[in-house]
Design an enzyme around this catalytic site. Structure first.
Site, PDB file in Angstrom:
ATOM      1  N   ASP A  26       1.429   1.862   6.341  1.00 55.44           N
ATOM      2  CA  ASP A  26       1.046   2.814   5.273  1.00 55.44           C
ATOM      3  C   ASP A  26       0.368   4.101   5.744  1.00 55.44           C
ATOM      4  O   ASP A  26      -0.580   4.576   5.097  1.00 55.44           O
ATOM      5  CB  ASP A  26       0.146   2.113   4.238  1.00 55.44           C
ATOM      6  CG  ASP A  26       0.820   0.930   3.564  1.00 55.44           C
ATOM      7  OD1 ASP A  26       1.974   0.637   3.902  1.00 55.44           O
ATOM      8  OD2 ASP A  26       0.178   0.298   2.707  1.00 55.44           O
ATOM      9  N   LYS A 131       7.060  -1.364   0.282  1.00 57.22           N
ATOM     10  CA  LYS A 131       6.393  -2.563  -0.245  1.00 57.22           C
ATOM     11  C   LYS A 131       5.634  -2.243  -1.529  1.00 57.22           C
ATOM     12  O   LYS A 131       4.972  -1.203  -1.619  1.00 57.22           O
ATOM     13  CB  LYS A 131       5.461  -3.142   0.819  1.00 57.22           C
ATOM     14  CG  LYS A 131       4.302  -2.228   1.255  1.00 57.22           C
ATOM     15  CD  LYS A 131       3.596  -2.848   2.449  1.00 57.22           C
ATOM     16  CE  LYS A 131       2.347  -2.136   2.868  1.00 57.22           C
ATOM     17  NZ  LYS A 131       1.261  -2.098   1.903  1.00 57.22           N
ATOM     18  N   CYS A 164      -4.605  -3.086   3.352  1.00 57.15           N
ATOM     19  CA  CYS A 164      -3.213  -3.414   3.684  1.00 57.15           C
ATOM     20  C   CYS A 164      -3.041  -3.998   5.082  1.00 57.15           C
ATOM     21  O   CYS A 164      -2.160  -4.834   5.301  1.00 57.15           O
ATOM     22  CB  CYS A 164      -2.327  -2.195   3.463  1.00 57.15           C
ATOM     23  SG  CYS A 164      -2.210  -1.798   1.707  1.00 57.15           S
TER      24      CYS A 164
HETATM   25  N1  TIU Z   1      -2.462   0.811   2.327  1.00 59.06           N
HETATM   26  C1  TIU Z   1      -3.576   0.392   1.738  1.00 59.06           C
HETATM   27  O1  TIU Z   1      -4.513  -0.054   2.385  1.00 59.06           O
HETATM   28  N2  TIU Z   1      -3.642   0.547   0.351  1.00 59.06           N
HETATM   29  C2  TIU Z   1      -4.813   0.749  -0.326  1.00 59.06           C
HETATM   30  O2  TIU Z   1      -4.820   0.867  -1.551  1.00 59.06           O
HETATM   31  N3  TIU Z   1      -5.954   0.876   0.428  1.00 59.06           N
HETATM   32  C3  TIU Z   1      -7.199   1.192   0.003  1.00 59.06           C
HETATM   33  O3  TIU Z   1      -8.135   1.096   0.793  1.00 59.06           O
HETATM   34  N4  TIU Z   1      -7.373   1.593  -1.255  1.00 59.06           N
END
Ligand code: TIU
Length: 224
Positions: A26, A131, A164
Site C-alpha cells: 500500500d 485488496k 496493513c
Molecule cells: N494500508 C493501510 O495500512 N491502511 C490503513 O488504513 N492504514 C492506516 O493506518 N489508517
C-alpha cells in the site's frame, strides 16, 4: 539464488532467496500524500516518507536479482460494492471512502490517489494486488500466486506498520509463509505504533515472523 542467512530478530533466519518474494504494502498516494485517505483520517502523512528510500533500495535489489515482486493497493470499486458499510461510515462524511478529494475519489480504484507513488511504481512482470481489506490475502489472488511460484518467504515492506503490514503478516503466517518484515521499509502515522507493531511480530520467539532491515536484506543478497 542460493540459501542464505539473514540477520533478524528474534534470531537470524535461513532463507532460500529463490523461493522468496518482496511484498510492498500500500505505498499509495492515498496514504503518503496530502489530500488522500490517510490525511482524511486526520493523520500527518509526512511520517510515512521515511520508508520510501529503504523500499527503493530493496526494490532495486529484488529487480536486479529477479526476485518475484508484489505491490498491493488498498481500495474499492467505484460503486463501493466491495466496501463494507461499516468501513465507509466512519469519520467526517465529506472525507469518507468514495468522497471526492484533490486526488480523485478517496480510496477508489482507478483514481489518482489510489495509485502507487512514483518512486516505487511497478514495472512489467510485477504483480499488483488490489485488496479491499487491510490484509493482502483477504479476497485476493495473493495466496494462489505465491503457491504457484513455490514461494515460502515474504520480505514485507510498506504502510502502515500496525495496520496493513501487521494484518498481512498475520494472514501470511497462518498460511505457512515465513514473513520477514523489513522495519525501516515500514512506517506508521504513530511512531509508537510502528515500534510496537514490529515488537508484536518478533515477540514470543517470532510469533508472527521476523523483523529485519533493508541493509540486512541487501547483505544477504550479497550487495553490501
Ligand atoms: N494500508 C493501510 O495500512 N491502511 C490503513 O488504513 N492504514 C492506516 O493506518 N489508517
Amino acid at each position: 539464488m542460493p540459501q542464505t542467512m539473514i540477520e533478524a530478530e528474534p534470531a537470524k533466519v535461513k532463507v532460500d532467496l529463490g523461493r522468496s518474494a518482496l511484498v510492498i504494502i500500500d505505498m499509495q498516494r492515498d496514504f503518503l500524500e496530502l489530500g488522500g485517505f490517510g490525511a482524511a483520517l486526520g493523520n500527518d502523512v509526512s511520517r510515512l516518507k521515511a520508508a520510501v528510500a529503504p523500499c527503493q533500495a530493496v526494490l532495486a535489489a529484488a529487480r536486479a536479482a529477479g526476485m518475484f515482486v508484489i505491490h498491493t493497493r488498498e481500495g474499492h470499486l467505484p460503486d463501493l460494492s466491495d466496501a463494507p458499510p461499516l468501513k465507509i461510515e466512519r469519520g467526517d462524511p465529506r472525507l469518507r471512502i468514495g468522497a471526492p478529494g484533490p486526488m480523485g475519489r478517496i480510496l477508489i480504484r482507478g483514481e489518482p490517489g489510489h495509485d502507487i507513488i512514483p518512486e516505487l511504481y511497478p514495472v512489467a512482470g510485477e504483480l499488483v494486488i488490489d485488496k479491499p481489506g487491510k490484509g493482502a490475502f483477504y479476497h485476493t489472488e495473493l495466496e494462489s500466486a505465491l503457491k504457484r511460484r513455490n514461494v515460502e518467504t515474504l520480505f514485507v515492506c510498506g504502510v502502515t506498520t500496525e495496520v496493513c503490514v501487521n494484518t498481512t503478516v498475520r494472514e501470511g503466517n497462518d498460511r505457512g509463509f515465513r514473513c520477514i518484515v523489513l522495519g525501516d521499509c515500514c512506517a506508521s502515522y504513530f511512531p509508537e505504533f510502528h515500534t510496537m507493531g514490529l515488537a508484536m511480530i518478533k515477540a514470543q520467539g517470532g510469533i508472527f515472523g521476523w523483523v529485519s532491515t533493508s541493509q540486512a536484506m541487501l547483505v544477504a543478497m550479497g550487495l553490501h
